[in-house]
Design a protein around this motif. Sequence first.
Motif, PDB file in Angstrom:
ATOM      1  N   ARG A 101      17.977  25.031  -2.701  1.00  0.00           N
ATOM      2  CA  ARG A 101      16.586  24.669  -2.961  1.00  0.00           C
ATOM      3  C   ARG A 101      16.401  24.116  -4.367  1.00  0.00           C
ATOM      4  O   ARG A 101      15.439  23.400  -4.642  1.00  0.00           O
ATOM      5  CB  ARG A 101      15.677  25.882  -2.774  1.00  0.00           C
ATOM      6  CG  ARG A 101      15.736  26.832  -3.941  1.00  0.00           C
ATOM      7  CD  ARG A 101      14.732  27.946  -3.930  1.00  0.00           C
ATOM      8  NE  ARG A 101      14.422  28.339  -5.280  1.00  0.00           N
ATOM      9  CZ  ARG A 101      15.268  28.998  -6.075  1.00  0.00           C
ATOM     10  NH1 ARG A 101      16.470  29.340  -5.645  1.00  0.00           N
ATOM     11  NH2 ARG A 101      14.923  29.294  -7.309  1.00  0.00           N
ATOM     12  N   GLU A 159      10.204  23.064  -5.213  1.00  0.00           N
ATOM     13  CA  GLU A 159      10.984  24.266  -5.521  1.00  0.00           C
ATOM     14  C   GLU A 159      10.057  25.397  -5.963  1.00  0.00           C
ATOM     15  O   GLU A 159      10.211  26.551  -5.552  1.00  0.00           O
ATOM     16  CB  GLU A 159      12.007  23.975  -6.622  1.00  0.00           C
ATOM     17  CG  GLU A 159      12.871  25.190  -6.943  1.00  0.00           C
ATOM     18  CD  GLU A 159      13.710  25.005  -8.182  1.00  0.00           C
ATOM     19  OE1 GLU A 159      14.375  25.982  -8.585  1.00  0.00           O
ATOM     20  OE2 GLU A 159      13.687  23.908  -8.762  1.00  0.00           O
ATOM     21  N   THR A 209       8.417  26.977  -2.963  1.00  0.00           N
ATOM     22  CA  THR A 209       9.258  27.917  -2.203  1.00  0.00           C
ATOM     23  C   THR A 209       9.305  29.281  -2.888  1.00  0.00           C
ATOM     24  O   THR A 209       9.321  30.319  -2.229  1.00  0.00           O
ATOM     25  CB  THR A 209      10.682  27.366  -2.026  1.00  0.00           C
ATOM     26  OG1 THR A 209      11.306  27.196  -3.317  1.00  0.00           O
ATOM     27  CG2 THR A 209      10.681  26.043  -1.302  1.00  0.00           C
TER      28      THR A 209
END
Length: 269
Positions: free
Chosen positions: A43, A51, A54
């Motif tokens: 990621r 990013e 997430t």
Amino acid sequence: MDSPPSLPSDQPVVVEEAPREPILTLPLPLTSYVVLLALVHLRVLLPPELENWTIDVFGFIPKRYDSSLVNLQFEGGAGAKVWTFVTYSLLHANLTHLAFNVLWLLPFGSALARRFGGLRFFLFLAVTAAAGALAHLVTHEHAVVPMIGASASVSGAMAAAIRFAFVRGSFLSFSRSDADTAARVPALPLFQALRDRRIVGFLLVWFVMNIVFGVGAIGVESDSAGVAWEAHIGGFFAGLLLFALFDPVPRVRSDDAADASSQDISNGI
């Protein structure tokens, strides 16, 4: 002296090869877990805003559970209040963070994966991760920095492994067997294990290391990065106390428990 009879020229000669050592000796469940952590870590190749998204959605944020909040919204909605108890443990801040947790897990996680099998192993990691998150929530109820890292699960695996690691024939004993046999020796009852000086010494060293050096799960933002050592302790105690619920190997009888450890010590002198 007679010379040995020669083989006919058309007779095939069979040369036996020495057995080859396997390249990958880690059990499949542990290998799969390490691969999963590595894939999730990709990621970091995402654009920065994605990013960060997430981490906000899958990292563990104590402030997310603050019932006094009215207008502050977090990514992930109500679902994130459930899955982040586990998903935070799959995320790591950088490659060093990931590598440290993996290297710390290998010796203890390998024995535990061989003993538990795949399903129990993954469920155990999830439960200890959740216990670490709960401990972090209780001690950091207003924190807004996401907690990430597998160290609560790593700590739980270590705690579970020491329940049988020092038993005669296991992987930290003086008279260890092969890897599969060493991983399946009967475990000591908890109170018997806690009377073993080697286990008590291991526990003391582990607690000092966590409090003084604070290795493992860290905050994401560099200006507020810190060690979530309470999560380590939560995962550790969960692994130590819940081990018996996952263990498929029958317990050692209480009258044999002293024998199991004392014979190992005498053989090592």
